[in-house]
Design a protein around this motif. Structure first.
Motif, PDB file in Angstrom:
ATOM      1  N   TYR A  34      12.216   0.445   9.547  1.00 39.41           N
ATOM      2  CA  TYR A  34      12.170   1.698   8.780  1.00 39.41           C
ATOM      3  C   TYR A  34      12.813   1.560   7.406  1.00 39.41           C
ATOM      4  CZ  TYR A  34      16.998   2.177  10.504  1.00 39.41           C
ATOM      5  OH  TYR A  34      18.318   1.959  10.797  1.00 39.41           O
ATOM      6  N   SER A  35      13.829   0.714   7.266  1.00 38.57           N
ATOM      7  CA  SER A  35      14.469   0.548   5.958  1.00 38.57           C
ATOM      8  C   SER A  35      13.496  -0.033   4.943  1.00 38.57           C
ATOM      9  CB  SER A  35      15.701  -0.360   6.079  1.00 38.57           C
ATOM     10  OG  SER A  35      16.681   0.220   6.913  1.00 38.57           O
ATOM     11  N   ALA A  36      12.681  -1.014   5.377  1.00 37.90           N
ATOM     12  CA  ALA A  36      11.683  -1.596   4.477  1.00 37.90           C
ATOM     13  C   ALA A  36      10.640  -0.557   4.076  1.00 37.90           C
ATOM     14  CB  ALA A  36      11.010  -2.788   5.165  1.00 37.90           C
ATOM     15  N   PHE A  37      10.258   0.311   5.004  1.00 40.85           N
ATOM     16  CA  PHE A  37       9.297   1.373   4.675  1.00 40.85           C
ATOM     17  C   PHE A  37       9.896   2.338   3.648  1.00 40.85           C
ATOM     18  CE2 PHE A  37       7.148  -0.268   8.308  1.00 40.85           C
ATOM     19  CZ  PHE A  37       5.847   0.200   8.270  1.00 40.85           C
ATOM     20  N   PHE A  38      11.166   2.686   3.813  1.00 43.51           N
ATOM     21  CA  PHE A  38      11.774   3.630   2.876  1.00 43.51           C
ATOM     22  C   PHE A  38      11.936   3.000   1.495  1.00 43.51           C
ATOM     23  CE2 PHE A  38      15.533   6.082   1.245  1.00 43.51           C
ATOM     24  CZ  PHE A  38      14.853   7.280   1.081  1.00 43.51           C
ATOM     25  N   ARG A  39      12.280   1.723   1.441  1.00 46.93           N
ATOM     26  CA  ARG A  39      12.367   1.054   0.139  1.00 46.93           C
ATOM     27  C   ARG A  39      11.010   1.074  -0.552  1.00 46.93           C
ATOM     28  NH1 ARG A  39      15.669  -2.582   3.000  1.00 46.93           N
ATOM     29  NH2 ARG A  39      13.921  -4.019   3.311  1.00 46.93           N
ATOM     30  N   ALA A  40       9.954   0.807   0.202  1.00 46.27           N
ATOM     31  CA  ALA A  40       8.615   0.819  -0.397  1.00 46.27           C
ATOM     32  C   ALA A  40       8.227   2.212  -0.859  1.00 46.27           C
ATOM     33  CB  ALA A  40       7.589   0.291   0.605  1.00 46.27           C
ATOM     34  N   ALA A  41       8.560   3.225  -0.058  1.00 45.45           N
ATOM     35  CA  ALA A  41       8.157   4.593  -0.382  1.00 45.45           C
ATOM     36  C   ALA A  41       8.951   5.188  -1.526  1.00 45.45           C
ATOM     37  CB  ALA A  41       8.297   5.487   0.852  1.00 45.45           C
ATOM     38  N   SER A  45       0.828  -1.205   0.000  1.00 43.23           N
ATOM     39  CA  SER A  45       0.000   0.000   0.000  1.00 43.23           C
ATOM     40  C   SER A  45       0.862   1.255   0.000  1.00 43.23           C
ATOM     41  CB  SER A  45      -0.916   0.017   1.228  1.00 43.23           C
ATOM     42  OG  SER A  45      -1.884  -1.006   1.163  1.00 43.23           O
ATOM     43  N   LEU A  46       1.938   1.238   0.788  1.00 45.15           N
ATOM     44  CA  LEU A  46       2.827   2.398   0.841  1.00 45.15           C
ATOM     45  C   LEU A  46       3.484   2.634  -0.508  1.00 45.15           C
ATOM     46  CD1 LEU A  46       4.205   4.629   2.451  1.00 45.15           C
ATOM     47  CD2 LEU A  46       5.928   2.954   3.184  1.00 45.15           C
TER      48      LEU A  46
END
Length: 428
Positions: free
Chosen positions: A320-327, A251-252
């Motif tokens: 947080y690294s996974a969130f930044f990769r997705a974003a 979703s992100l």
């Protein structure tokens, strides 16, 4: 491919170079003005979302009263601190709704909500009184609750009065601009409701914010303009994905992707974001965005603040690294008419997962270790980053890599020098 720029918090030369850009210098000056301004006071209003029902498909529906606390600027919009609301470039009034981490008392984030309200941005935070460690609310119900809290905020007279006053002040300021500036503003910003939301959250609350934003877009709403996540977690060491506990990362990626042309799938959708959609028809359930891509308002700006000392609480694969990769993974290098929206990652190397809280419980201190940092400086930095991100999210003209880089780097230089902070950006 996304271009990433790393900036050491104390690198004065790098900050000076970034400030050479006029727009960036203007944004940094506004941030400096904010830090020194005598801001208006804060009014705290306690409300209740009555008999909210939850339970999904797994257990019989339960009803609970949801406490919602509003932190409102005490002054009218016309007297807000000038550094916080650049009205001439503001197309809407922005309110922050903060989602706490799992089983964290909302009062532990009071300083952040107060800082936002003192800067001129109303904030709301809510609790889940019926949730427990043995009976957690599932992710889809959590996202649905957040969207209902947004509805609750929209219906509050105090919030409506503030939004109306802020929108009127914005229109008055925009009217003094040149005809060309007004024409550019009209082209750049789509029609918008008076009140828009920046969804913020810590830990699991950040995941809830992403799922709620995706559900809002899927429903054809344009209420959510930005996301801000403090040490986000997409799961835990013992978590297992399921239909009602999906990953929020697809979703992100979808939210952060530029809208696809009519008839074409977005990059995130092509990577399989739709696989996590919940077929039960829940309003909060879709990990992929069902709204036609051409109607989406554009890439959603995303701020991620990660804590490097959190490995005992959050697995690396969902931190947080996974969130930044997705974003950042779905962004190209050319930009478009919507504006160069960005994803920003601030990493604080020595900070533990719960150290941002105003007060920690014995259980929180036992579950997640703490780094050796100045916690007052940590809270000041995180609050300042939230305030800065609100300012950047109000209009596409400010969502450019140069402006964001200068503003956030200046914040790190001022408040994060002792926290081993670093900054990375992924522009469109």
């Amino acid at each position: 491919m996304s271009r990433r720029v790393a900036v050491a918090a104390g690198a004065a030369a790098a900050v000076a170079a970034m400030l050479a850009e006029p727009a960036a210098a203007q944004a940094a000056a506004a941030a400096d003005e904010l830090s020194s301004a005598e801001c208006a006071g804060v009014e705290v209003v306690h409300g209740t979302l009555r008999e909210w029902r939850w339970g999904g498909n797994a257990i019989p529906l339960n009803a609970m009263d949801v406490p919602v606390t509003l932190y409102l600027p005490a002054a009218s919009a016309s007297t807000l601190c000038p550094g916080t609301v650049p009205y001439a470039a503001c197309a809407h009034s922005t309110m922050v709704v903060f989602s706490p981490g799992f089983l964290v008392d909302p009062a532990a984030y009071a300083s952040y909500c107060r800082a936002l309200a003192a800067s001129g941005t109303p904030a709301a935070i809510y609790a889940k009184p019926a949730e427990s460690a043995t009976a957690p609310m599932d992710d889809l119900d959590s996202a649905r609750l957040l969207r209902d809290v947004m509805d609750f905020c929209e219906a509050q007279p105090d919030v409506a009065r503030w939004a109306a006053a802020a929108t009127a002040a914005s229109a008055a300021a925009a009217a003094v601009g040149s005809e060309r500036q007004q024409e550019q503003q009209q082209r750049r910003v789509p029609a918008a409701p008076a009140l828009r939301f920046l969804l913020a959250g810590h830990s699991r609350g950040a995941k809830t914010a992403v799922l709620a934003a995706a559900a809002d877009v899927s429903a054809g709403c344009a209420r959510v303009v930005s996301l801000a996540m403090l040490d986000p977690a997409d799961g835990s060491y013992d978590a297992v994905e399921s239909a009602r506990f999906p990953s929020c990362l697809p979703s992100l990626a979808e939210l952060a992707s530029p809208p696809a042309l009519p008839g074409a799938a977005s990059p995130a959708a092509a990577d399989g974001a739709s696989d996590a959609a919940d077929g039960a028809g829940s309003r909060a359930g879709s990990a992929a965005l069902s709204q036609p891509q051409s109607q989406r308002p554009g890439p959603m700006p995303v701020l991620i603040v990660g804590f490097g000392h959190n490995g005992d609480c959050i697995p690396r694969r969902v931190n947080y690294s996974a969130f930044f990769r997705a974003a950042s993974g779905g962004r190209g290098s050319g930009g478009d008419a919507v504006g160069d929206c960005i994803a920003a990652l601030v990493v604080l190397r020595q900070v533990g997962h719960f150290q941002l809280l105003d007060e920690r419980t014995f259980l929180q201190e036992s579950a997640c270790s703490a780094g050796r940092v100045d916690e007052a400086a940590l809270r000041a930095l995180c609050a300042g980053l939230l305030v800065d991100w609100v300012a950047l999210s109000r209009n596409a003209a400010q969502q450019r890599a140069g402006v964001a880089q200068a503003l956030l780097a200046l914040r790190l230089q001022r408040n994060g020098a002792s926290l081993e902070a670093s900054l990375a950006l992924a522009p469109t």
